[in-house]
Design a protein around this motif. Sequence first.
Motif, PDB file in Angstrom:
ATOM      1  N   ARG A 189       0.825  -1.208   0.000  1.00  0.00           N
ATOM      2  CA  ARG A 189       0.000   0.000   0.000  1.00  0.00           C
ATOM      3  C   ARG A 189       0.857   1.254   0.000  1.00  0.00           C
ATOM      4  O   ARG A 189       0.531   2.243  -0.673  1.00  0.00           O
ATOM      5  N   SER A 190       1.970   1.239   0.724  1.00  0.00           N
ATOM      6  CA  SER A 190       2.844   2.422   0.755  1.00  0.00           C
ATOM      7  C   SER A 190       3.492   2.674  -0.606  1.00  0.00           C
ATOM      8  O   SER A 190       3.654   3.832  -1.016  1.00  0.00           O
ATOM      9  N   GLN A 191       3.862   1.588  -1.304  1.00  0.00           N
ATOM     10  CA  GLN A 191       4.462   1.767  -2.625  1.00  0.00           C
ATOM     11  C   GLN A 191       3.449   2.343  -3.612  1.00  0.00           C
ATOM     12  O   GLN A 191       3.787   3.216  -4.428  1.00  0.00           O
ATOM     13  N   VAL A 192       2.216   1.853  -3.544  1.00  0.00           N
ATOM     14  CA  VAL A 192       1.163   2.407  -4.403  1.00  0.00           C
ATOM     15  C   VAL A 192       0.920   3.871  -4.057  1.00  0.00           C
ATOM     16  O   VAL A 192       0.774   4.730  -4.946  1.00  0.00           O
ATOM     17  N   VAL A 202       1.335   7.090  -6.578  1.00  0.00           N
ATOM     18  CA  VAL A 202       0.255   8.065  -6.814  1.00  0.00           C
ATOM     19  C   VAL A 202       0.728   9.479  -6.481  1.00  0.00           C
ATOM     20  O   VAL A 202       0.466  10.444  -7.224  1.00  0.00           O
ATOM     21  N   LEU A 203       1.428   9.614  -5.337  1.00  0.00           N
ATOM     22  CA  LEU A 203       1.947  10.927  -4.947  1.00  0.00           C
ATOM     23  C   LEU A 203       2.892  11.479  -6.006  1.00  0.00           C
ATOM     24  O   LEU A 203       2.829  12.677  -6.352  1.00  0.00           O
ATOM     25  N   ALA A 204       3.774  10.628  -6.534  1.00  0.00           N
ATOM     26  CA  ALA A 204       4.732  11.080  -7.549  1.00  0.00           C
ATOM     27  C   ALA A 204       4.022  11.555  -8.810  1.00  0.00           C
ATOM     28  O   ALA A 204       4.375  12.592  -9.383  1.00  0.00           O
ATOM     29  N   VAL A 205       3.016  10.804  -9.238  1.00  0.00           N
ATOM     30  CA  VAL A 205       2.277  11.196 -10.449  1.00  0.00           C
ATOM     31  C   VAL A 205       1.532  12.509 -10.226  1.00  0.00           C
ATOM     32  O   VAL A 205       1.525  13.402 -11.085  1.00  0.00           O
ATOM     33  N   VAL A 206       0.902  12.630  -9.045  1.00  0.00           N
ATOM     34  CA  VAL A 206       0.160  13.864  -8.737  1.00  0.00           C
ATOM     35  C   VAL A 206       1.103  15.064  -8.714  1.00  0.00           C
ATOM     36  O   VAL A 206       0.798  16.130  -9.286  1.00  0.00           O
ATOM     37  N   LEU A 207       2.268  14.916  -8.060  1.00  0.00           N
ATOM     38  CA  LEU A 207       3.223  16.024  -8.012  1.00  0.00           C
ATOM     39  C   LEU A 207       3.780  16.334  -9.398  1.00  0.00           C
ATOM     40  O   LEU A 207       4.082  17.505  -9.711  1.00  0.00           O
ATOM     41  N   VAL A 219      10.358   5.853  -5.176  1.00  0.00           N
ATOM     42  CA  VAL A 219      11.170   4.952  -4.336  1.00  0.00           C
ATOM     43  C   VAL A 219      11.705   5.684  -3.107  1.00  0.00           C
ATOM     44  O   VAL A 219      12.743   5.319  -2.557  1.00  0.00           O
ATOM     45  N   ARG A 220      11.000   6.677  -2.633  1.00  0.00           N
ATOM     46  CA  ARG A 220      11.500   7.507  -1.534  1.00  0.00           C
ATOM     47  C   ARG A 220      11.639   6.737  -0.226  1.00  0.00           C
ATOM     48  O   ARG A 220      12.547   7.026   0.559  1.00  0.00           O
ATOM     49  N   ARG A 221      10.775   5.758   0.029  1.00  0.00           N
ATOM     50  CA  ARG A 221      10.880   4.995   1.272  1.00  0.00           C
ATOM     51  C   ARG A 221      11.993   3.961   1.210  1.00  0.00           C
ATOM     52  O   ARG A 221      12.572   3.601   2.230  1.00  0.00           O
ATOM     53  N   ARG A 222      12.266   3.457   0.014  1.00  0.00           N
ATOM     54  CA  ARG A 222      13.288   2.424  -0.136  1.00  0.00           C
ATOM     55  C   ARG A 222      14.686   3.011  -0.089  1.00  0.00           C
ATOM     56  O   ARG A 222      15.589   2.458   0.537  1.00  0.00           O
TER      57      ARG A 222
END
Length: 379
Positions: free
Chosen positions: A11-14, A18-23, A61-64
């Motif tokens: 869920r976090s990767q999805v 989504v956040l990256a596309v929106v930004l 990939v900000r969390r990874r």
Amino acid sequence: MVKTGVMRLTRSQVGDAVLAVVLAVIGVAGTVFADHGREMGTALDGLGVSLVVAAALALVVRRRWPAAVLIAVALLTSTYLVIGYTYGPILLSFLVAVYTVASHLPLRPSLIYSGVALAVMMAHIFTNEDAPGIVGVIPGSAWVVVPYAAGLVRRMRREAVARDRTEMIRQHVDEERLRVAQEVHDIVGHGLAAIKMQADIALHLLDKKPEQARPALDAISRTSGAALEELRATLAAVRRPGDDAGERTPGPRLDRLGELTERMREAGLDVKVGVEGQPRELPAIVDLTGYRIVQESLTNVLRHGGSRHAEVMLGYAEDSMGIRVSNRVLGPPGKGGGGMGIRGMRERVLALGGQFEAGMGENGIFEVRVDIPVGGEQQ
């Protein structure tokens, strides 16, 4: 087994995708809008749009790889600003990258990476013709300080929750360990005390009246078998807490006091049981605690009592369960062993919000008095 090669996203990767596309969408639209009618600086072109999109998509990939993403976004943003494109939503991607580093990395490395990102970001205030120079360092640093502080607070809260959860688990384990220790103490202590008394009787009769020693030996066999079955059931419940209760040996309850008093009589202790009030079904934990209180009290009488007579009185009230065990003794029970007897009973009762008293009364009678609240809901 054939592997399909399809990776299931969390869920976090999805959410990051989504956040990256929106930004990226906001970045392109906002930059185009901010650049419209602008007379100074470099006009927006394909390179500028590519830098905005790349900075946003790096957040996938900000969390990874939080540190690598922050440095990459800082370089892209700094390049964008050094070229002279208009200030715009590309800075939102930079804010998210700083927040992620502060939220996911320990304090020291997160400070180092954020400091490097700040230095990279400040390059444009010294290179552009209309840049404020050194004066712009202070307001420019807010683009790092503010998201870093927010991410740090987030990480501290998350660690506090994790510590609380760990402490709760540790406390639960300690309570379960104490509960099992009390159960084992009550089962083994009662069984051994009864067996010892019966063995003493058998040894006494073996030489003089060997034919009368057999009942004592039979009682030893029954008592040890019952104790082993009860101990086995307790340990099975600990190992497999999810098992169907119906598949295990029925647990000790107050309605099984007849079996307990019969074993005590075989060991040489005369026990009289009385009941006040109307017997009724009790919550399982109250029923078990009541049985253990009677069991431990009678075991203490068998070990330390001055006489071979004991009385048990059960009192059923509307909202409580009362127990009184009394006998004539030479001294308070439990002192000789220095064990968990009286203390264990008190801890059991207090854990249920009840009242516990144990001590010498009139005429050399030692009494254990217990009152346990029951409540209206049956379990």
